[in-house]
Scaffold this active site. Structure first.
Site, PDB file in Angstrom:
ATOM      1  N   HIS A  40       3.954  87.123  38.525  1.00  0.00           N
ATOM      2  CA  HIS A  40       3.438  86.259  37.326  1.00  0.00           C
ATOM      3  C   HIS A  40       4.594  85.541  36.990  1.00  0.00           C
ATOM      4  O   HIS A  40       5.862  86.004  37.124  1.00  0.00           O
ATOM      5  CB  HIS A  40       3.055  86.905  36.196  1.00  0.00           C
ATOM      6  CG  HIS A  40       2.295  86.114  35.123  1.00  0.00           C
ATOM      7  ND1 HIS A  40       3.151  85.315  34.175  1.00  0.00           N
ATOM      8  CD2 HIS A  40       1.120  85.830  34.892  1.00  0.00           C
ATOM      9  CE1 HIS A  40       2.493  84.872  33.423  1.00  0.00           C
ATOM     10  NE2 HIS A  40       1.053  85.062  33.590  1.00  0.00           N
TER      11      HIS A  40
ATOM     12  N   GLU B 108      -1.233  79.179  38.634  1.00  0.00           N
ATOM     13  CA  GLU B 108      -0.808  79.205  37.204  1.00  0.00           C
ATOM     14  C   GLU B 108       0.446  78.052  36.983  1.00  0.00           C
ATOM     15  O   GLU B 108       1.740  78.419  37.131  1.00  0.00           O
ATOM     16  CB  GLU B 108      -0.192  80.476  36.710  1.00  0.00           C
ATOM     17  CG  GLU B 108      -1.345  81.566  36.637  1.00  0.00           C
ATOM     18  CD  GLU B 108      -1.431  82.481  35.349  1.00  0.00           C
ATOM     19  OE1 GLU B 108      -2.088  82.489  34.626  1.00  0.00           O
ATOM     20  OE2 GLU B 108      -0.294  83.020  35.524  1.00  0.00           O
TER      21      GLU B 108
END
Ligand code: 13P
Length: 222
Positions: free
Chosen positions: A94, A144
């Site tokens: 992430h 993302e």
């Protein structure tokens, strides 16, 4: 029918009581069979959250991994220990993890051989290690863009479709059957349009997944 995947990444937003309350509220939601739901709570509370959601169709997943086996690694999280808690999947790389951990993707070399499931986040297509990916177990990718995370600035559908189309073409050329999710300021007002795109296999939701009304809004948008 291909189910869309909706992942709630609670990051480090909630304290213990809030995590338990939200898990209980989620366990009472009637989830449509058009979707698969995963929740990624803070590691401190993952055991309790998993116990609450164990009897539902909601899968609890980890937010990060730092090694396969337990070892000298202060602050680390091993796949072996997660498996012992019946947590069989983790987010990997992430963008918020990348800020603290150098090369979080290196863990893939350890977990792919044993088939530990993961959701690999990427901001740029060249961060995807296509040569390591496999159909041998479930792998999920999540696009993302950093500028859309926690900013309220969702990427346009055209932009999402363009990136997803490029990734999906590469996957298809390699005969890889891997879903690609979008994450970045997903909320109940934009989730329907995003989830209806044929290029998008689901969404990875941060802030909005920590509020039951917003989470339900997203789950009910398709
Ligand atoms: P937000 O939905 O809060 O923008 O976060 C996205 C994200 O980082 C999910 O992993």
């Amino acid at each position: 029918m291909n189910q869309k995947i909706i992942i709630g990444n609670w990051k480090n937003y909630l304290n213990y009581e809030e995590s338990i309350l939200l898990s209980k509220a989620i366990s009472n939601i009637n989830i449509s069979n058009k979707i698969r739901v995963m929740i990624s709570p803070n590691h401190l509370y993952i055991k309790e959250v998993n116990e609450i959601l164990r009897k539902t169709n909601v899968e609890v997943i980890a937010q990060n991994l730092t090694s396969l086996e337990s070892k000298s690694d202060t602050g680390g999280i091993s796949a072996v220990n997660l498996k012992n808690l019946n947590i069989n999947r983790s987010l990997v790389a992430h963008s918020e993890t990348r800020l603290r951990q150098k090369d979080p993707q290196n863990i893939l070399n350890e977990i792919i051989p044993i088939g530990y499931q993961f959701v690999l986040c990427f901001e740029e297509i060249d961060q995807i290690p296509f040569d390591l990916l496999t159909n041998n177990f479930e792998i999920i990718l999540a696009y993302e863009p950093v500028w859309a995370i926690g900013t309220g600035e969702t990427a346009s559908i055209d932009h999402i479709n363009e990136i997803h189309d490029q990734v999906k073409s590469r996957l298809k050329d390699l005969s890889l059957n891997i879903p690609v999710l979008y994450g970045g300021s997903v909320n109940p007002s934009n989730s329907k349009d995003i989830l209806e795109s044929k290029f998008v296999d689901g969404v990875l939701v941060g802030g909005a997944s920590t509020k039951i009304d917003q989470l339900e809004g997203i789950l009910n948008s398709i």
